[in-house]
Design a protein around this motif. Structure first.
Motif, mmCIF file in Angstrom:
data_model
loop_
_atom_site.group_PDB
_atom_site.id
_atom_site.type_symbol
_atom_site.label_atom_id
_atom_site.label_comp_id
_atom_site.label_asym_id
_atom_site.label_seq_id
_atom_site.Cartn_x
_atom_site.Cartn_y
_atom_site.Cartn_z
ATOM 1 N N HIS A 1 0.851 -1.185 0.000
ATOM 2 C CA HIS A 1 0.000 0.000 0.000
ATOM 3 C C HIS A 1 0.887 1.236 0.000
ATOM 4 O O HIS A 1 1.751 1.386 0.858
ATOM 5 C CB HIS A 1 -0.894 -0.009 1.253
ATOM 6 N N ASN A 2 0.671 2.119 -0.991
ATOM 7 C CA ASN A 2 1.434 3.379 -1.057
ATOM 8 C C ASN A 2 2.943 3.168 -0.918
ATOM 9 O O ASN A 2 3.619 3.841 -0.134
ATOM 10 C CB ASN A 2 0.946 4.352 0.025
ATOM 11 N N ASN A 3 3.474 2.215 -1.686
ATOM 12 C CA ASN A 3 4.909 1.907 -1.703
ATOM 13 C C ASN A 3 5.428 1.331 -0.386
ATOM 14 O O ASN A 3 6.636 1.248 -0.179
ATOM 15 C CB ASN A 3 5.736 3.158 -2.067
ATOM 16 N N ILE A 4 4.523 0.966 0.504
ATOM 17 C CA ILE A 4 4.905 0.302 1.748
ATOM 18 C C ILE A 4 4.489 -1.155 1.631
ATOM 19 O O ILE A 4 3.383 -1.461 1.203
ATOM 20 C CB ILE A 4 4.200 0.942 2.964
ATOM 21 N N SER A 5 5.379 -2.051 1.980
ATOM 22 C CA SER A 5 5.049 -3.472 1.935
ATOM 23 C C SER A 5 5.193 -4.075 3.323
ATOM 24 O O SER A 5 6.008 -3.625 4.132
ATOM 25 C CB SER A 5 5.964 -4.211 0.950
ATOM 26 N N ILE A 6 4.362 -5.060 3.573
ATOM 27 C CA ILE A 6 4.458 -5.795 4.829
ATOM 28 C C ILE A 6 4.310 -7.273 4.507
ATOM 29 O O ILE A 6 3.450 -7.664 3.716
ATOM 30 C CB ILE A 6 3.392 -5.343 5.851
ATOM 31 N N GLU A 7 5.195 -8.072 5.073
ATOM 32 C CA GLU A 7 5.151 -9.516 4.859
ATOM 33 C C GLU A 7 5.127 -10.204 6.214
ATOM 34 O O GLU A 7 5.884 -9.840 7.118
ATOM 35 C CB GLU A 7 6.357 -9.972 4.047
ATOM 36 N N ILE A 8 4.237 -11.161 6.346
ATOM 37 C CA ILE A 8 4.089 -11.894 7.598
ATOM 38 C C ILE A 8 4.461 -13.345 7.330
ATOM 39 O O ILE A 8 3.858 -14.010 6.486
ATOM 40 C CB ILE A 8 2.647 -11.785 8.131
ATOM 41 N N LYS A 9 5.487 -13.815 8.032
ATOM 42 C CA LYS A 9 6.028 -15.150 7.786
ATOM 43 C C LYS A 9 5.822 -16.036 9.016
ATOM 44 O O LYS A 9 6.184 -15.640 10.133
ATOM 45 C CB LYS A 9 7.520 -15.071 7.465
ATOM 46 N N PRO A 10 5.262 -17.212 8.811
ATOM 47 C CA PRO A 10 5.065 -18.128 9.943
ATOM 48 C C PRO A 10 6.329 -18.902 10.271
ATOM 49 O O PRO A 10 7.246 -19.002 9.452
ATOM 50 C CB PRO A 10 3.973 -19.066 9.433
ATOM 51 N N SER A 11 6.381 -19.443 11.456
ATOM 52 C CA SER A 11 7.437 -20.388 11.817
ATOM 53 C C SER A 11 6.965 -21.787 11.433
ATOM 54 O O SER A 11 5.877 -21.958 10.868
ATOM 55 C CB SER A 11 7.712 -20.330 13.317
ATOM 56 N N ILE A 12 7.733 -22.783 11.772
ATOM 57 C CA ILE A 12 7.340 -24.166 11.470
ATOM 58 C C ILE A 12 6.074 -24.541 12.233
ATOM 59 O O ILE A 12 5.324 -25.427 11.837
ATOM 60 C CB ILE A 12 8.506 -25.138 11.806
ATOM 61 N N ASP A 13 5.807 -23.825 13.346
ATOM 62 C CA ASP A 13 4.595 -24.073 14.134
ATOM 63 C C ASP A 13 3.372 -23.383 13.542
ATOM 64 O O ASP A 13 2.256 -23.582 14.014
ATOM 65 C CB ASP A 13 4.785 -23.587 15.572
ATOM 66 N N GLY A 14 3.576 -22.532 12.525
ATOM 67 C CA GLY A 14 2.478 -21.812 11.915
ATOM 68 C C GLY A 14 2.366 -20.391 12.437
ATOM 69 O O GLY A 14 3.057 -19.995 13.388
ATOM 70 N N LEU A 15 1.501 -19.610 11.787
ATOM 71 C CA LEU A 15 1.259 -18.236 12.208
ATOM 72 C C LEU A 15 0.606 -18.201 13.584
ATOM 73 O O LEU A 15 -0.123 -19.130 13.968
ATOM 74 C CB LEU A 15 0.333 -17.534 11.219
ATOM 75 N N ALA A 16 0.857 -17.126 14.307
ATOM 76 C CA ALA A 16 0.119 -16.891 15.542
ATOM 77 C C ALA A 16 -1.366 -16.784 15.206
ATOM 78 O O ALA A 16 -1.742 -16.214 14.182
ATOM 79 C CB ALA A 16 0.614 -15.612 16.216
ATOM 80 N N THR A 17 -2.212 -17.341 16.052
ATOM 81 C CA THR A 17 -3.644 -17.384 15.782
ATOM 82 C C THR A 17 -4.374 -16.257 16.511
ATOM 83 O O THR A 17 -3.815 -15.584 17.383
ATOM 84 C CB THR A 17 -4.241 -18.723 16.235
ATOM 85 N N VAL A 18 -5.642 -16.098 16.146
ATOM 86 C CA VAL A 18 -6.479 -15.102 16.809
ATOM 87 C C VAL A 18 -6.540 -15.378 18.314
ATOM 88 O O VAL A 18 -6.522 -14.448 19.128
ATOM 89 C CB VAL A 18 -7.898 -15.109 16.196
ATOM 90 N N HIS A 19 -6.585 -16.649 18.699
ATOM 91 C CA HIS A 19 -6.620 -16.980 20.127
ATOM 92 C C HIS A 19 -5.261 -16.731 20.796
ATOM 93 O O HIS A 19 -5.208 -16.405 21.984
ATOM 94 C CB HIS A 19 -7.060 -18.431 20.329
ATOM 95 N N ASP A 20 -4.167 -16.862 20.050
ATOM 96 C CA ASP A 20 -2.849 -16.540 20.606
ATOM 97 C C ASP A 20 -2.759 -15.061 20.970
ATOM 98 O O ASP A 20 -1.992 -14.672 21.853
ATOM 99 C CB ASP A 20 -1.741 -16.862 19.597
#
Length: 342
Positions: A54-73
């Motif tokens: 968005h507007n030349n700004i990038s964001i990348e979210i990378k999980p670990s082997i355990d997976g992404l943090a969840t909503v409950h986390d």
């Protein structure tokens, strides 16, 4: 309570809780208004990396082997944020390293205090530490790349003889800590922790942020799906949202906001229950559009109710555009490109 009731039992009555948008820690005008579903809705390991620009700004979210943090986390972060905000309101200086009793967190977030509850808390902290967020921001004429975790580390300070954690130490990342220090937080209903489904929690978060103290907020299902980070097909996502809306109509279980689904416009509607007050939204005031723009909008999205699209656009917008008319027309073109004729 009926077994069919959608809410979890209220295991441990508590007071106020606070949540912040982690990305609000970024310089305003760059990423402060950006939204992205950082937390996974899945109850199984979600190893899908996510990228947003968005507007030349990038964001990348990378999980670990355990997976992404969840909503409950996210409960762990909410608890830490709430402790720091409470201390700041009492005049204390916030500390990046927080110590607390594991049982206090479990009770505060309406979790089980059994051995299973402690095991789930350990797993949550591992996913929070393993999920990495990478972004580029421009400040002072320089582009800066930054990568961070949701928490920097977690440590169990003491354990009982049967292996259950007692005292826990969490170090928040600089980015998250800065967001808390800025006190850009929203108060959550404690009923939030009684919501069973991850999607219910995400819908509540979005309603709390976007509807706030307004009487009503609307959002199209395809846009909602993106904000939720759902990996389901749109058809399946619609079925899940409709089930939540049907349950809320029957039980009124969603906190602060009544959730309904408008089938004719494929739109989710959040209406304030009055528990957070009703006042005009002050952060985003897009001016009235030039009347001539509506004829151009009808050409850009033939067959569609452009006033309805305008309402959708205003609800979707996270900042006042420099040229509202051109921004609205661009939204109409994308709307028609995705949907075609009604």
């Amino acid at each position: 309570m009926s077994l069919s009731h959608p809410l979890l039992p209220d295991r441990h009555p508590q007071g106020d809780f606070f949540v912040c948008d982690i990305l609000d820690a970024a310089p305003k005008g760059d990423m402060g208004s950006m939204e992205h579903p950082i937390f996974s809705l899945s109850t199984k390991p979600d190893t899908r990396p996510r990228k947003y620009e968005h507007n030349n700004i990038s964001i990348e979210i990378k999980p670990s082997i355990d997976g992404l943090a969840t909503v409950h986390d996210r409960d762990v972060l909410i608890y830490c944020i709430s402790k720091l905000i409470k201390g700041m309101n009492e005049g204390l200086e916030p500390q990046q390293v927080i110590r607390f009793q594991a049982a206090d967190l479990l009770k505060a977030t309406n979790r089980m205090t059994t051995g299973r509850g402690y095991d789930l808390l350990k797993a949550a902290m591992e996913r929070l530490a393993g999920t990495r967020i990478s972004t580029n921001i421009t400040t002072g004429g320089q582009e800066v790349f930054e990568t961070f975790g949701l928490i920097e580390r977690a440590k169990i300070v003491r354990e009982t003889r049967d292996g259950r954690m007692q005292e826990v130490e969490v170090k928040l990342s600089d980015w998250v800590f800065n967001a808390i220090r800025a006190q850009e937080v929203l108060t959550l209903s404690r009923e939030y922790f009684r919501l069973r489904k991850p999607l219910e929690r995400r819908i509540y978060e979005l309603a709390r942020k976007h509807c706030g103290r307004q009487a009503e907020w609307r959002i199209g299902l395809d846009t909602l799906q993106k904000k939720c980070g759902s990996g389901s097909s749109l058809r399946e996502f619609r079925r899940l949202v409709l089930a939540i809306a049907d349950q809320d109509e029957k039980f009124g279980h969603m906190p602060d906001y009544e959730i309904r689904y408008d089938e004719t416009r494929d739109t989710l509607i959040a209406r304030s229950r009055g528990s957070v007050g009703i006042e005009p939204r002050e952060d985003i005031r897009i001016p009235q559009l030039d009347p001539d723009v509506y004829d151009m909008a009808r050409e850009a999205a033939p067959g569609w109710d452009v006033r309805m699209i305008e309402a959708e656009w205003r609800a979707w917008a996270t900042e006042v555009p420099r040229n509202p008319e051109m921004a609205f027309l661009g939204f109409c073109k994308k709307w028609y490109h995705r949907r075609g004729r009604p």
